[in-house]
Design an enzyme around this catalytic site. Structure first.
Site, PDB file in Angstrom:
ATOM      1  N   GLU A 121       1.042  -1.272   0.011  1.00  0.00           N
ATOM      2  CA  GLU A 121      -0.034   0.072   0.046  1.00  0.00           C
ATOM      3  C   GLU A 121       0.896   1.314  -0.070  1.00  0.00           C
ATOM      4  OE1 GLU A 121      -2.812  -0.184   3.152  1.00  0.00           O
ATOM      5  OE2 GLU A 121      -3.865  -1.998   2.228  1.00  0.00           O
ATOM      6  N   HIS A 240      -9.959  11.236   3.818  1.00  0.00           N
ATOM      7  CA  HIS A 240      -9.690  10.556   2.621  1.00  0.00           C
ATOM      8  C   HIS A 240     -10.248  11.643   1.465  1.00  0.00           C
ATOM      9  CE1 HIS A 240     -10.539   7.676  -0.537  1.00  0.00           C
ATOM     10  NE2 HIS A 240      -9.792   6.652  -0.027  1.00  0.00           N
ATOM     11  N   ARG A 286      -2.425  11.143  -0.275  1.00  0.00           N
ATOM     12  CA  ARG A 286      -3.569  11.426  -0.089  1.00  0.00           C
ATOM     13  C   ARG A 286      -4.099  13.034   0.418  1.00  0.00           C
ATOM     14  NH1 ARG A 286      -6.445   7.145   3.879  1.00  0.00           N
ATOM     15  NH2 ARG A 286      -6.578   6.043   1.901  1.00  0.00           N
TER      16      ARG A 286
END
Length: 535
Positions: A121, A240, A286
């Site tokens: 990831e 997110h 992100r």
């Protein structure tokens, strides 16, 4: 449940664990055969953020990987605030905790040789994420542990109760005040205990757009703070970048894999905006993508995920879960751009705990997202949260097992607060809207000051205890964000955009200090746009 509630209103020699997510369940199991009372607001397996985790657990179990490499990756993304000893300690305990979970029945994916299968990831330097059926780790772990808890005779499970206050005396825990979930008019219940473990989850639901369940409203953080506990790093909230604005609360996610397949981010004018913000454009880190999306929304242009050219008719087969969420909202992602917004996802802050999970209040431990161990610093590395939860749950169980818990205290004559009442829906909406607008992805002094004053007014006012607890947690985040005059990790101040080396230290604060900040700000004039959020 009623029989259990009847038996509950007494002193208990049990260790009391509040929270039915990964940390609470794992701690209860590790304490067996010691008697434990496990209190869960929602039916077991529901209402826990850990059940929704699509990633997995980071663990250096593959050949060629090491705990040292895992810790180095954790430190690299933490904005200079990661406690390096904590990060290394957690990484070194990953393998035995994974084996514990296997023993409790968690069906982690394996390769053809029967070894644990590991994936990679973002920001990990090696393949080290253990999964269950690809993206189902959280649900599978919670299901296996829930079943193990139900068959463990030393665990008394009580579902449907919310902890609304912590009872203390002379700086030590003496018990909890509880109330039936969803029934604010119910009579509060008191439980006397000298050993309480809070594992109540995060605070994402304080924001108007979140990936977190309703139960993640900061209640555990609030009751610990009201009792005087030291709170660490509350200003750091991870967002997110691509929640689907489908009219659902919590908001469904449009996975980052869509951008990996070539989907682009556009505004309402059809213009791509990430290519001017970062060399990696849509594949930037992100937090940077979240800020880009937020800026377009704040400017009134809106933000959309456009997979029409990249996927088109293949969308349904390639991403069936996201496709179903879109179709349910009346959006055909094969022919329409998907409206998105950043969503509150994970709280790096929480109750300050030491390496045994002990808080600053004697007899109070905390584990999981409600705690702050120093492992995440200013930004969380993917899939470290579930690992931290099981490592600290096990450490807390060991710490409690090695000490004699004093006899329970006498139940107090008076309630901490008798004010139940249904939270004012309009006031809750105002609080969540203000958190997203002023204490969200991009922050500034005026907006934060407005939020601090508003939350303080509710927290000290006549509102229901549930709303005042929400306001207490919101106040802690906003006051610490106002106080940190720099940008670091997930905390971005548009009026202080640079990282300040002298501020490379963790925040340690209390609710009293947050209230003092609010009082100092109340002496300043409100900006013209401010609207006091009186409940």
């Amino acid at each position: 449940m009623q029989d259990n509630i009847h038996n509950l209103t007494r002193s208990t020699d049990d260790v009391v664990i509040v929270g039915g997510g990964l940390a609470g369940l794992f701690c209860a199991l590790k304490l067996a055969p010691r008697p434990v009372t496990l209190i869960s607001a929602a039916p077991l397996g529901q209402g826990a953020s850990s059940a929704w985790a699509q990633g997995g657990i980071a663990a250096a179990v593959a050949e060629g990987d090491s705990p040292e490499a895992h810790a180095a990756d954790t430190i690299a993304v933490g904005g200079g605030l990661v406690d390096e000893a904590v990060a290394l300690g957690i990484a070194r305990e990953a393998a035995p905790r994974i084996h514990d979970l296997l023993a409790y029945g968690v069906p982690f994916d394996r390769d053809l040789e029967g070894k644990l299968a590991v994936g990679r990831e973002a920001a990990h330097s090696a393949r080290r994420i253990v999964h269950v059926r690809g993206d189902g780790a959280g649900a599978a772990i919670i299901a296996a542990l829930s079943e193990a808890v139900r068959r463990t005779p030393s665990i008394r499970l009580i579902e449907g109760l919310v902890a609304e206050a912590l009872l203390t005396e002379d700086g030590a825990v003496t018990g909890l005040q509880l109330r039936e979930a969803g029934n604010p008019a119910a009579r509060p219940l008191l439980l006397a205990s000298r050993a309480v473990v809070l594992a109540t989850g995060g605070l994402g639901h304080l924001y108007a757009v979140t990936t977190n369940p309703l139960e993640a409203s900061g209640s555990g953080l609030a009751i610990a703070a009201r009792a005087g506990a030291v709170i660490a790093d509350p200003e750091f909230v991870q967002f997110h970048p691509t929640a689907i604005m489908a009219g659902r609360d919590p908001a469904p996610l449009a996975t980052e894999a869509l951008r990996g397949e070539g989907a682009t981010l556009i505004n309402g004018d059809g213009e791509r905006f990430m290519s001017t913000l970062h060399p990696l454009a849509e594949l930037a880190p992100r937090d940077i993508v979240a800020r880009g999306v937020f800026a377009e929304i704040a400017a009134g242009r809106g933000a959309f995920l456009d997979a029409r050219q990249a996927l088109g008719a293949r969308f349904a087969d390639k991403f069936p879960t996201v496709h179903a969420s879109c179709i349910a909202a009346g959006i055909d992602p094969a022919t329409q751009a998907i409206p998105i917004a950043p969503a509150a996802h994970y709280h790096m802050g929480g109750i300050a705990v030491d390496e045994q999970g002990r808080s600053s209040i004697d007899g109070l431990w905390a584990a999981g997202e409600v705690s702050s161990t120093g492992a995440h610093g200013a930004n969380r590395l993917a899939s470290n949260s579930l690992l931290e939860a099981v490592v600290y749950a096990a450490r807390i169980a060991d710490d409690i097992a090695g000490r004699a818990i004093p006899s329970p205290a006498r139940l107090p004559d008076a309630l901490v607060t008798s004010r139940g009442g249904t939270p004012d829906a309009a006031a809750v909406k105002r609080l969540r809207t203000m958190m997203s607008a002023q204490v969200g992805v991009i922050r500034n002094a005026d907006g934060l000051a407005e939020a601090v004053r508003s939350f303080a007014a509710v927290e000290r006012g006549p509102a229901s205890i549930a709303l005042r607890n929400m306001a207490a947690s919101a106040l802690l985040v906003a006051a610490s964000a106002w106080n940190r005059c720099e940008s670091r990790g997930a905390h971005l101040r548009s009026d202080h955009p640079a990282e300040v080396p002298a501020l490379a230290q963790r925040t340690m604060t209390t609710l009293t200090e947050a209230r003092e900040i609010a009082e100092s700000l109340s002496e300043r004039p409100l900006p013209r746009t401010a609207r006091p959020m009186i409940a």
